[in-house]
Motif scaffolding. Structure first.
Motif, short mmCIF file in Angstrom:
data_model
loop_
_atom_site.label_atom_id
_atom_site.label_comp_id
_atom_site.label_asym_id
_atom_site.label_seq_id
_atom_site.Cartn_x
_atom_site.Cartn_y
_atom_site.Cartn_z
N PRO A 1 0.82 -1.21 0.00
CA PRO A 1 0.00 0.00 0.00
C PRO A 1 0.86 1.27 0.00
CG PRO A 1 -0.42 -1.37 1.93
CD PRO A 1 0.58 -2.07 1.12
N LYS A 2 0.28 2.36 -0.45
CA LYS A 2 1.02 3.62 -0.55
C LYS A 2 1.35 4.19 0.81
CE LYS A 2 -1.06 4.90 -4.99
NZ LYS A 2 -1.84 5.94 -5.73
N SER A 3 0.56 3.84 1.80
CA SER A 3 0.80 4.38 3.13
C SER A 3 1.97 3.70 3.84
CB SER A 3 -0.47 4.25 3.98
OG SER A 3 -0.86 2.90 4.09
N ALA A 4 2.50 2.60 3.26
CA ALA A 4 3.60 1.89 3.90
C ALA A 4 4.89 2.69 3.76
CB ALA A 4 3.74 0.51 3.28
N SER A 5 5.84 2.35 4.62
CA SER A 5 7.14 3.03 4.62
C SER A 5 7.98 2.53 3.44
CB SER A 5 7.86 2.78 5.94
OG SER A 5 8.05 1.38 6.14
N GLU A 6 9.07 3.26 3.20
CA GLU A 6 9.93 2.90 2.08
C GLU A 6 10.64 1.59 2.34
OE1 GLU A 6 10.12 4.34 -0.77
OE2 GLU A 6 8.73 5.95 -0.23
N SER A 7 11.02 1.35 3.58
CA SER A 7 11.70 0.08 3.91
C SER A 7 10.76 -1.10 3.71
CB SER A 7 12.21 0.12 5.36
OG SER A 7 11.12 0.30 6.26
N GLN A 8 9.48 -0.90 4.06
CA GLN A 8 8.51 -1.98 3.87
C GLN A 8 8.27 -2.23 2.39
OE1 GLN A 8 7.23 -3.83 6.29
NE2 GLN A 8 6.04 -5.09 4.84
N LYS A 9 8.24 -1.16 1.60
CA LYS A 9 8.08 -1.33 0.16
C LYS A 9 9.26 -2.07 -0.44
CE LYS A 9 5.18 2.78 -0.51
NZ LYS A 9 5.05 4.09 -1.19
N ALA A 10 10.49 -1.78 0.06
CA ALA A 10 11.67 -2.45 -0.46
C ALA A 10 11.67 -3.93 -0.10
CB ALA A 10 12.92 -1.76 0.09
N LYS A 11 11.18 -4.26 1.08
CA LYS A 11 11.13 -5.67 1.47
C LYS A 11 10.09 -6.43 0.65
CE LYS A 11 12.54 -4.89 6.27
NZ LYS A 11 12.14 -5.00 7.69
N ASP A 12 8.94 -5.82 0.41
CA ASP A 12 7.87 -6.52 -0.32
C ASP A 12 8.15 -6.61 -1.82
OD1 ASP A 12 6.54 -6.84 2.03
OD2 ASP A 12 5.18 -5.13 1.74
N ALA A 13 9.05 -5.79 -2.30
CA ALA A 13 9.32 -5.80 -3.74
C ALA A 13 9.99 -7.10 -4.18
CB ALA A 13 10.16 -4.60 -4.12
N ASP A 14 10.78 -7.71 -3.31
CA ASP A 14 11.49 -8.94 -3.68
C ASP A 14 10.71 -10.21 -3.33
OD1 ASP A 14 13.54 -7.36 -4.57
OD2 ASP A 14 14.63 -7.42 -2.65
N ARG A 15 9.55 -10.10 -2.77
CA ARG A 15 8.77 -11.29 -2.38
C ARG A 15 8.01 -11.84 -3.60
NH1 ARG A 15 5.44 -9.90 3.01
NH2 ARG A 15 5.11 -12.16 2.92
N ARG A 16 8.10 -13.12 -3.84
CA ARG A 16 7.43 -13.79 -4.95
C ARG A 16 6.51 -14.89 -4.41
NH1 ARG A 16 8.69 -9.85 -6.67
NH2 ARG A 16 9.96 -9.34 -8.50
N PHE A 17 5.33 -14.98 -5.07
CA PHE A 17 4.29 -15.93 -4.62
C PHE A 17 3.82 -16.77 -5.80
CE2 PHE A 17 4.20 -12.23 -1.90
CZ PHE A 17 4.11 -12.76 -0.61
N ILE A 18 3.32 -17.94 -5.47
CA ILE A 18 2.70 -18.85 -6.47
C ILE A 18 1.21 -18.97 -6.11
CG2 ILE A 18 2.63 -21.17 -7.43
CD1 ILE A 18 5.60 -21.40 -6.82
N LEU A 19 0.37 -18.48 -6.99
CA LEU A 19 -1.08 -18.54 -6.80
C LEU A 19 -1.63 -19.72 -7.62
CD1 LEU A 19 -3.51 -15.57 -6.61
CD2 LEU A 19 -4.08 -17.49 -8.09
N SER A 20 -2.26 -20.65 -6.92
CA SER A 20 -2.80 -21.89 -7.54
C SER A 20 -4.33 -21.83 -7.49
CB SER A 20 -2.30 -23.13 -6.83
OG SER A 20 -0.88 -23.19 -6.85
N TYR A 21 -4.94 -22.03 -8.65
CA TYR A 21 -6.40 -22.05 -8.76
C TYR A 21 -6.82 -23.49 -9.08
CZ TYR A 21 -11.17 -20.77 -10.03
OH TYR A 21 -12.54 -20.66 -10.07
N TYR A 22 -7.65 -24.12 -8.18
CA TYR A 22 -8.08 -25.51 -8.32
C TYR A 22 -9.45 -25.53 -9.01
CZ TYR A 22 -4.36 -26.36 -4.95
OH TYR A 22 -3.14 -26.42 -4.31
N LEU A 23 -9.47 -26.13 -10.18
CA LEU A 23 -10.69 -26.14 -10.98
C LEU A 23 -11.76 -27.07 -10.41
CD1 LEU A 23 -9.06 -26.26 -14.52
CD2 LEU A 23 -10.13 -24.29 -13.42
N SER A 24 -11.41 -28.00 -9.53
CA SER A 24 -12.38 -28.96 -9.01
C SER A 24 -13.41 -28.30 -8.10
CB SER A 24 -11.67 -30.10 -8.27
OG SER A 24 -10.92 -29.57 -7.19
N ASN A 25 -12.99 -27.33 -7.27
CA ASN A 25 -13.92 -26.67 -6.35
C ASN A 25 -13.74 -25.16 -6.29
OD1 ASN A 25 -11.45 -26.72 -5.15
ND2 ASN A 25 -12.13 -27.75 -3.27
#
Length: 585
Positions: free
Chosen positions: A451-475
């Motif tokens: 979010p824009k209200s976060a600090s610059e250090s928090q933005k720098a930490k979140d910039a390098d975080r990578r996630f895998i989003l999995s969508y299950y078609l069964s349910n």
């Protein structure tokens, strides 16, 4: 020295005897047979090989010497019965013998199921009787079985006699007074006394078969006698004396003629004036046998009311009390005739009018067919016609059922089941969809948007975080997994377990959940306040969406083709290989 000769006149020596080559049987004939279940032995007439015995041959030769040729027939032709019987006779030692006697049939076969039937009676004494009768007459039936000279005595059943009846003496040979002697059919006749085990049975009648059998054996039966009737049974069969009373009302007439005749009215109970009042349908039963009234509620399923059917038990309802007895409530459950001047009658129940029973108002709007026929026959002045009455709604009827808002605990379907029933049932699942899309998962690569209200250090930490989003078609559930990065300050692993994610700003009662059509490269996914931007996807995602183009928007499909096509071209250039897959995209 005599030698034994065979049939050809040659001595019975080796080389001079001949064997019959046409003979095929060498067994010994059967001498034991069964007739009507009994074994019978007879002398053999054939030897081994079914050849005639020598004794049989000699017997036929002797008999042939005694053949008799009849002379001229002075009494008619040879076909007459006299000459047939004469020809059938043969002579043995000067005595005429019939060579074909009739077959022997034993007595137990001839007399099987042939029974003599006699009707008799005896007098049984009564000890310490209240009336003047000293004895009563009891009828019996005597059966004599000609097969084995046994007898049985049965007493016919008389209703409400109070005596054990039926088989008095089982089938057996009945003894006489003389030791060692038993009754025979020659000892039986009409008009005689049969003494058996201390009782004297007087034989009075017999059936037609018994009469014909006795006459065929030369026994003359006596004249049949009338069977006397018991005085007590005759007296009981007489109709009781009737008396005509001077009263014009018979208290038993209503009970005998109106039993199980009920008037049925369909009514509405107006209870809207009470605190929790409502209009309820009821059924009023009027019993003509004793002028009692019963009121039953018409229970409906899932009405929220306890299924207690009887609103008022069956009783006589007072309409007008006598002077001095108007006080209510009284000390008894039901008022007697001394306190009530008039009770409710069928004339007080009129379809289309209001009737007040025990302080409650009931509107009669219909009745059954029997009630209509009863009023047309007995009360034609009362008009019975069904009416259409709008049912008055109670205070709580017609109110819209409101479902409380979702509190966020558990799934939306589980929370809704607890509002629909007292015992929640598990929500139904689309089993066919689960079976067709089992193990089908759409995987995307995403990064978190700070979010824009976060600090610059928090933005720098979140910039390098990578996630895998999995969508299950069964349910249609989504899970998020964070890739582990060394010295990032964040513990990788499961960020979100499998759950259905609603879209932001969707209604709580009917939320709109994310679907594969919403996942395009560069789109933002809001997951319970955390925002993720999709930056990449698997090649399987593109293949699945191309096989289902009707469910996927064209913009989403173009972003995937552009992203995955660029990556395939870069991989092909680095490896120097074929880029057929990229060209196909």
């Amino acid at each position: 020295m005599s030698r034994k000769l065979d049939n050809n006149g040659l001595p019975f020596l080796p080389g001079l005897s001949f064997q019959d080559v046409t003979k095929t049987t060498y067994h010994r004939p059967q001498t034991l047979s069964y007739s009507k279940g009994l074994p019978l032995a007879h002398a053999p007439k054939l030897s081994i090989g079914l050849e005639p015995l020598l004794t049989e041959q000699m017997m036929h030769e002797e008999l042939s010497g005694y053949t008799y040729d009849p002379p001229e027939l002075p009494f008619g032709s040879i076909n007459s019965k006299y000459y047939k019987d004469l020809i059938n006779l043969s002579y043995n030692s000067g005595v005429a013998v019939n060579p074909n006697p009739p077959p022997f049939i034993p007595a137990y076969v001839t007399l099987d199921k042939k029974v003599l039937c006699f009707k008799a009676y005896f007098e049984d004494k009564i000890i310490n009787s209240r009336d003047e009768r000293k004895s009563y007459v009891r009828h019996v039936v005597i059966y004599y079985y000609l097969e084995d000279d046994s007898m049985s005595i049965n007493e016919p059943w008389v209703p409400n006699s109070g005596i054990l009846q039926g088989e008095r003496i089982k089938r057996q040979r009945l003894p006489k007074k003389e030791p060692g002697k038993y009754y025979h059919w020659k000892d039986l006749n009409l008009g005689i006394d049969l003494a058996v085990y201390g009782f004297k049975y007087h034989i009075a009648q017999c059936d037609l078969f018994t009469q014909n059998f006795m006459q065929s054996q030369g026994i003359i039966l006596n004249e049949p006698e009338e069977m006397p009737d018991d005085a007590y049974i005759t007296q009981r069969l007489k109709a009781p004396p009737t008396y005509t009373t001077t009263s014009g009302f018979d208290s038993r007439y209503q009970f005998l003629h109106m039993d199980r005749k009920v008037l049925r009215f369909f009514a509405l109970w107006d209870d809207s004036e009470s605190e929790l009042g409502e209009t309820l349908p009821v059924t009023i039963h009027y019993f003509l046998v004793n002028d009692t009234v019963e009121i039953r509620e018409d229970h409906k399923a899932n009405s929220g009311r306890y299924p207690f059917p009887v609103l008022m038990q069956r009783l006589r309802i007072p309409k007008k009390m006598k002077p001095g007895h108007e006080q209510f409530p009284s000390c008894v459950m039901e008022d007697s005739v001394e306190e009530v001047e008039e009770f409710f009658s069928p004339t007080d129940f009129r379809v289309g009018e209001m009737v007040t029973i025990m302080g409650r108002r009931f509107l009669l709007y219909d009745c059954d067919e029997f009630t209509k026929e009863y009023y047309q026959t007995n009360l034609p002045e009362i008009n019975i016609k069904s009416i259409e009455v709008p049912k008055k709604m109670g205070k709580f009827e017609g109110m819209k059922k409101e479902i409380p808002p979702y509190n966020g605990f558990g799934s939306l379907e589980d929370s809704l089941q607890s509002c629909l029933s007292l015992i929640p049932a598990p929500p139904r699942k689309n089993v066919l969809k689960m079976l067709e899309n089992e193990h089908k998962v759409l995987r995307y690569s995403a990064r978190m948007v700070t979010p824009k209200s976060a600090s610059e250090s928090q933005k720098a930490k979140d910039a390098d975080r990578r996630f895998i989003l999995s969508y299950y078609l069964s349910n249609d559930t989504i899970s998020i997994y964070e890739n582990h990065k060394h010295n990032s300050g964040f513990i990788g692993g499961v960020f979100l377990k499998r759950t259905r994610i609603p879209k932001p700003h969707s209604p709580v009662d009917n939320p709109d959940f994310y679907s594969p059509a919403d996942f395009s490269i560069g789109s933002t996914v809001d997951v319970f306040g955390h925002r993720f931007v999709l930056i990449d996807a698997d090649l399987y995602v593109l293949k699945y969406m191309e096989t289902n183009p009707s469910q996927i928007p064209l913009e989403t499909l173009d972003t995937l083709r552009q992203k995955l096509g660029t990556e395939l071209n870069l991989r092909a250039d680095k490896s120097g290989g074929d880029n057929t897959a990229a060209k196909s995209l």
